[in-house]
Scaffold this motif. Structure first.
Motif, PDB file in Angstrom:
ATOM      1  N   HIS A  86      56.260  19.094 -11.971  1.00  0.00           N
ATOM      2  CA  HIS A  86      55.787  18.510 -12.938  1.00  0.00           C
ATOM      3  C   HIS A  86      55.454  17.077 -12.407  1.00  0.00           C
ATOM      4  N   LYS A  87      56.071  16.578 -11.396  1.00  0.00           N
ATOM      5  CA  LYS A  87      55.861  15.153 -10.917  1.00  0.00           C
ATOM      6  C   LYS A  87      55.283  15.339  -9.644  1.00  0.00           C
ATOM      7  N   CYS A 145      51.225  20.580  -8.838  1.00  0.00           N
ATOM      8  CA  CYS A 145      50.748  21.308  -7.713  1.00  0.00           C
ATOM      9  C   CYS A 145      51.540  22.579  -7.460  1.00  0.00           C
ATOM     10  N   LEU A 146      51.008  23.638  -7.424  1.00  0.00           N
ATOM     11  CA  LEU A 146      51.869  24.883  -7.187  1.00  0.00           C
ATOM     12  C   LEU A 146      52.073  25.069  -5.791  1.00  0.00           C
ATOM     13  N   VAL A 177      59.718  11.455  -5.224  1.00  0.00           N
ATOM     14  CA  VAL A 177      59.299  12.092  -6.352  1.00  0.00           C
ATOM     15  C   VAL A 177      58.667  10.989  -7.518  1.00  0.00           C
ATOM     16  N   PHE A 178      57.536  11.137  -7.928  1.00  0.00           N
ATOM     17  CA  PHE A 178      57.161  10.103  -8.865  1.00  0.00           C
ATOM     18  C   PHE A 178      56.726  10.769 -10.141  1.00  0.00           C
ATOM     19  N   SER A 179      57.562  10.177 -11.155  1.00  0.00           N
ATOM     20  CA  SER A 179      57.240  10.635 -12.512  1.00  0.00           C
ATOM     21  C   SER A 179      55.906  10.009 -13.145  1.00  0.00           C
TER      22      SER A 179
END
Length: 132
Positions: free
Chosen positions: A24-25, A59-60, A75-77
């Motif tokens: 989700h990030k 992105c799956l 990782v970017f929230s």
């Protein structure tokens, strides 16, 4: 403490496959050593040392290592207010990012100094991705 930017290093043995996951990030995967494939649906994207891939929010994907590999992941929230790409993008890793990440691995991530380094990482990623 939850930071808007986080860092992890993943080591994979040869022929390892991760489960398909929806992060989700947004993430920037930097291949530090080895060769991997990123699986997006039926598409397989090969990456090798010194390449990076931007995976947008939700992105799956799964990772398949071809050889023993080390991957740095920024990782970017959603709290990051800098405009970042909303689509998948491939890059040549800029030389400064691995140096910054190496420095982050040896320090307490909650310090002011670490926060400054994370900001420089964000600036580098923004510069890298601003044309996409």
């Amino acid at each position: 403490m939850s930071l808007p930017i986080e860092y992890t290093r993943v080591s994979l043995q040869a022929l390892t496959k991760t489960k398909r996951q929806r992060q989700h990030k947004a993430q920037l995967l930097i291949i530090r050593h080895g060769e991997i494939n990123i699986r997006l649906g039926k598409a397989l994207i090969p990456l090798n040392q010194s390449q990076s891939i931007w995976l947008p929010h939700d992105c799956l994907h799964s990772i398949e290592s071809v050889t023993a590999s080390k991957i740095d992941i920024l990782v970017f929230s959603a709290r990051v207010t800098t405009s970042l790409p909303s689509t998948l993008c491939l890059y040549t890793t800029p030389p400064l990012l691995p140096v910054l990440i190496d420095e982050l691995t040896i320090m307490d991530k909650t310090t002011i100094h670490a926060q400054h380094l994370f900001q420089v990482c964000l600036d580098q990623v923004h510069k890298l991705t601003e044309h996409h």
